[in-house]
Design a protein around this motif. Structure first.
Motif, PDB file in Angstrom:
ATOM      1  N   PHE A  10     -62.807 -41.029 -12.617  1.00 47.59           N
ATOM      2  CA  PHE A  10     -62.673 -40.554 -13.999  1.00 47.59           C
ATOM      3  C   PHE A  10     -63.583 -41.344 -14.933  1.00 47.59           C
ATOM      4  CE2 PHE A  10     -58.597 -39.588 -12.006  1.00 47.59           C
ATOM      5  CZ  PHE A  10     -58.337 -38.302 -12.448  1.00 47.59           C
ATOM      6  N   ASP A  11     -64.172 -40.646 -15.871  1.00 43.73           N
ATOM      7  CA  ASP A  11     -64.802 -41.275 -17.022  1.00 43.73           C
ATOM      8  C   ASP A  11     -63.662 -41.675 -17.977  1.00 43.73           C
ATOM      9  OD1 ASP A  11     -66.571 -41.949 -19.104  1.00 43.73           O
ATOM     10  OD2 ASP A  11     -66.509 -39.896 -19.888  1.00 43.73           O
ATOM     11  N   PHE A  12     -63.913 -42.628 -18.857  1.00 40.53           N
ATOM     12  CA  PHE A  12     -62.850 -43.070 -19.781  1.00 40.53           C
ATOM     13  C   PHE A  12     -62.931 -42.330 -21.121  1.00 40.53           C
ATOM     14  CE2 PHE A  12     -60.868 -46.113 -22.777  1.00 40.53           C
ATOM     15  CZ  PHE A  12     -59.615 -46.195 -22.197  1.00 40.53           C
ATOM     16  N   ASP A  13     -64.006 -42.568 -21.896  1.00 41.43           N
ATOM     17  CA  ASP A  13     -64.106 -41.981 -23.236  1.00 41.43           C
ATOM     18  C   ASP A  13     -64.175 -40.452 -23.190  1.00 41.43           C
ATOM     19  OD1 ASP A  13     -64.054 -44.372 -24.620  1.00 41.43           O
ATOM     20  OD2 ASP A  13     -66.231 -44.613 -24.575  1.00 41.43           O
ATOM     21  N   ASP A  14     -63.295 -39.841 -23.909  1.00 40.06           N
ATOM     22  CA  ASP A  14     -63.228 -38.386 -24.034  1.00 40.06           C
ATOM     23  C   ASP A  14     -62.870 -37.669 -22.728  1.00 40.06           C
ATOM     24  OD1 ASP A  14     -63.616 -38.491 -26.746  1.00 40.06           O
ATOM     25  OD2 ASP A  14     -65.793 -38.345 -26.589  1.00 40.06           O
ATOM     26  N   VAL A  15     -62.316 -38.461 -21.795  1.00 39.41           N
ATOM     27  CA  VAL A  15     -61.706 -37.857 -20.600  1.00 39.41           C
ATOM     28  C   VAL A  15     -60.280 -38.433 -20.515  1.00 39.41           C
ATOM     29  CG1 VAL A  15     -61.795 -37.601 -18.082  1.00 39.41           C
ATOM     30  CG2 VAL A  15     -63.911 -37.445 -19.426  1.00 39.41           C
ATOM     31  N   ILE A  45     -65.365 -36.816 -12.521  1.00 36.81           N
ATOM     32  CA  ILE A  45     -65.056 -36.071 -13.745  1.00 36.81           C
ATOM     33  C   ILE A  45     -65.639 -36.815 -14.950  1.00 36.81           C
ATOM     34  CG2 ILE A  45     -63.149 -35.172 -15.173  1.00 36.81           C
ATOM     35  CD1 ILE A  45     -61.741 -35.982 -12.093  1.00 36.81           C
ATOM     36  N   ASP A  46     -66.521 -36.151 -15.678  1.00 37.34           N
ATOM     37  CA  ASP A  46     -67.161 -36.790 -16.840  1.00 37.34           C
ATOM     38  C   ASP A  46     -67.403 -35.727 -17.913  1.00 37.34           C
ATOM     39  OD1 ASP A  46     -68.980 -39.715 -16.815  1.00 37.34           O
ATOM     40  OD2 ASP A  46     -69.147 -38.348 -18.534  1.00 37.34           O
ATOM     41  N   ASP A  47     -67.376 -36.133 -19.184  1.00 34.32           N
ATOM     42  CA  ASP A  47     -67.631 -35.153 -20.250  1.00 34.32           C
ATOM     43  C   ASP A  47     -69.118 -35.094 -20.615  1.00 34.32           C
ATOM     44  OD1 ASP A  47     -67.299 -37.790 -21.503  1.00 34.32           O
ATOM     45  OD2 ASP A  47     -67.603 -36.699 -23.373  1.00 34.32           O
ATOM     46  N   LYS A  48     -69.929 -35.975 -20.026  1.00 34.42           N
ATOM     47  CA  LYS A  48     -71.344 -35.968 -20.394  1.00 34.42           C
ATOM     48  C   LYS A  48     -72.197 -35.464 -19.234  1.00 34.42           C
ATOM     49  CE  LYS A  48     -71.729 -39.107 -24.240  1.00 34.42           C
ATOM     50  NZ  LYS A  48     -71.710 -40.528 -24.540  1.00 34.42           N
TER      51      LYS A  48
END
Ligand SMILES: [Mg+2]
Length: 180
Positions: A5-10, A152-155
């Motif tokens: 997992f990504d942290f920021d915005d995930v 999983i990442d938002d970027k």
């Protein structure tokens, strides 16, 4: 199956919640929000250090530097309110042995964000990297080559960066658009 997992915005509602709280706490301390936001736009792409950020804004506004740590703490202690609770429920079901965090940015600020959010214990390993995430993703894929690994990442840039030929067991997910 392993999950990275990504942290920021995930896992953590950084843009929608944490930043709002950060700017309003700074405003209470005497730094106008438009000034803090404008300066944030200048520095956010670099390794963002909240302590340096407060230090410089306090300097510009003639605010007593002895308050830096207090304001930093006031911002950070709220972190546990900003976690993505439905995703954290999933992490709890998936289990610590199968969950990793790879986040990008400055060491102290990001490690404090994870610490104050109180979710660190739910993950097998946590990585804070200044640049690309690809080496760590490749390492986790290689260590678990008989299992599927979901990243999983938002970027998009962190996803595009991965060399899929080196990670045949990897599936990438652009959050929140794709499900996993
Ligand atoms: Mg992110």
């Amino acid at each position: 199956m392993k999950y990275i997992f990504d942290f920021d915005d995930v896992l953590f509602n950084n843009t929608a919640q944490f930043k709002k709280h950060m700017f309003s706490t700074l405003a209470e301390a005497g730094v106008e929000e438009h000034e803090a936001r404008a300066y944030y736009l200048e520095v956010r792409e670099k390794e963002f250090s909240l302590k340096n950020f407060i230090n410089i804004l306090f300097d510009r506004n003639g605010i007593n530097k002895s308050e830096i740590n207090e304001v930093y703490k006031k911002i950070m202690t709220e972190c546990s309110k900003f976690v993505n609770t439905s995703l954290i429920d999933k992490v709890k079901k998936i289990g610590k042995e199968n969950c990793y965090i790879i986040t990008n940015g400055e060491q102290e600020f990001n490690s404090d964000k994870i610490k104050y959010s109180s979710i660190g214990d739910l993950f097998k390993e946590i990585y804070i990297v200044p640049g690309s995430k690809k080496e760590i993703v490749e390492k986790i894929c290689a260590q678990n080559k008989n299992e599927k690994v979901i990243f999983i990442d938002d970027k998009q840039k962190f996803i595009e960066d991965i060399d899929l030929a080196k990670c045949p067991n990897l599936k990438t997910v652009l959050f929140p658009l794709e499900s996993f």
